[in-house]
Design a protein around this motif. Structure first.
Motif, mmCIF file in Angstrom:
data_model
loop_
_atom_site.group_PDB
_atom_site.id
_atom_site.type_symbol
_atom_site.label_atom_id
_atom_site.label_comp_id
_atom_site.label_asym_id
_atom_site.label_seq_id
_atom_site.Cartn_x
_atom_site.Cartn_y
_atom_site.Cartn_z
ATOM 1 N N HIS A 45 0.834 -1.198 0.000
ATOM 2 C CA HIS A 45 0.000 0.000 0.000
ATOM 3 C C HIS A 45 0.874 1.255 0.000
ATOM 4 C CE1 HIS A 45 -3.474 -2.481 1.893
ATOM 5 N NE2 HIS A 45 -3.570 -2.472 0.585
ATOM 6 N N SER A 46 1.965 1.219 0.728
ATOM 7 C CA SER A 46 2.880 2.366 0.776
ATOM 8 C C SER A 46 3.498 2.638 -0.590
ATOM 9 C CB SER A 46 3.993 2.128 1.797
ATOM 10 O OG SER A 46 3.456 2.007 3.091
ATOM 11 N N GLU A 47 3.899 1.581 -1.277
ATOM 12 C CA GLU A 47 4.478 1.751 -2.613
ATOM 13 C C GLU A 47 3.437 2.289 -3.584
ATOM 14 O OE1 GLU A 47 8.008 -1.551 -3.018
ATOM 15 O OE2 GLU A 47 5.939 -2.285 -3.106
ATOM 16 N N LEU B 134 -1.683 7.492 1.961
ATOM 17 C CA LEU B 134 -1.745 6.067 2.266
ATOM 18 C C LEU B 134 -3.160 5.632 2.648
ATOM 19 C CD1 LEU B 134 -0.343 3.353 2.674
ATOM 20 C CD2 LEU B 134 0.280 4.108 4.980
ATOM 21 N N GLU C 288 3.017 5.915 -2.911
ATOM 22 C CA GLU C 288 4.151 6.650 -3.479
ATOM 23 C C GLU C 288 4.016 6.770 -4.998
ATOM 24 O OE1 GLU C 288 8.949 6.013 -3.982
ATOM 25 O OE2 GLU C 288 7.972 5.077 -2.266
#
Length: 183
Positions: free
Chosen positions: A143-145, A154, A148
């Protein structure tokens, strides 16, 4: 021993080494093409957008700071190329709609039998939901990627993934029973 993405990127930044960039392309082209195809549902367009993504990545390689993964940085560029293309298509579609006002649209024939197509299910999602669901489930991004790559917060990514997953589950549940799907 194989060079890491970070090592290859540093080599490309320092020397504009096309062989090192070619290796980065070889490593990530299937992921980028697959992600773009799932988002735009058109192989030819996905290939064009993937090519644009890698051209843009080569031009902007100096902006890669290494704080995140090269994969998420590259997917961010691919997502931006997808959004630019979608805006152009929407603009062109509005122009075409003016000329097709008198033409009657007919519904495409439905698939027969119990075959359920993932691409058809993904098409029922909103553009943002489809993008992050594809990134997280098809491309294996966290999810973080995905946050980004898309520039979304997020929490927004997590919400889109959860809503998209729920809609896909409902789609497949309805498809199994043969009921009309409304998501």
């Amino acid at each position: 021993m194989k060079a890491t993405d970070a090592e290859l990127t540093a080599l490309v930044i320092a020397t504009k080494n096309s062989a090192a960039f070619g290796e980065l392309v070889r490593r990530h082209q299937a992921l980028v093409r697959s992600m773009l195809h799932r988002m735009c549902r058109n192989h030819a367009l996905a290939d064009d957008l993937a090519q644009d993504t890698f051209i843009r990545a080569f031009e902007k390689i100096g902006s890669f700071k290494g704080s995140g993964s090269f994969k998420s940085w590259l997917c961010s560029i691919a997502y931006t190329e997808f959004l630019k293309s979608a805006r152009k298509r929407k603009s062109a579609d509005r122009v075409l709609e003016k000329f097709k006002a008198d033409v009657e649209d007919t519904e495409a024939p439905r698939d027969m039998g119990n075959v359920v197509d993932l691409d058809r299910a993904l098409a029922t999602l909103k553009e943002e939901e489809r993008a992050v669901v594809v990134m997280c489930y098809s491309c294996g991004m966290s999810h973080s990627e995905a946050a980004e790559a898309t520039g979304m917060p997020l929490g927004t990514v997590k919400s889109h993934v959860n809503r998209g997953r729920a809609k896909l589950q409902a789609y497949f549940a309805h498809a199994e029973t043969g009921a009309e799907v409304t998501v």
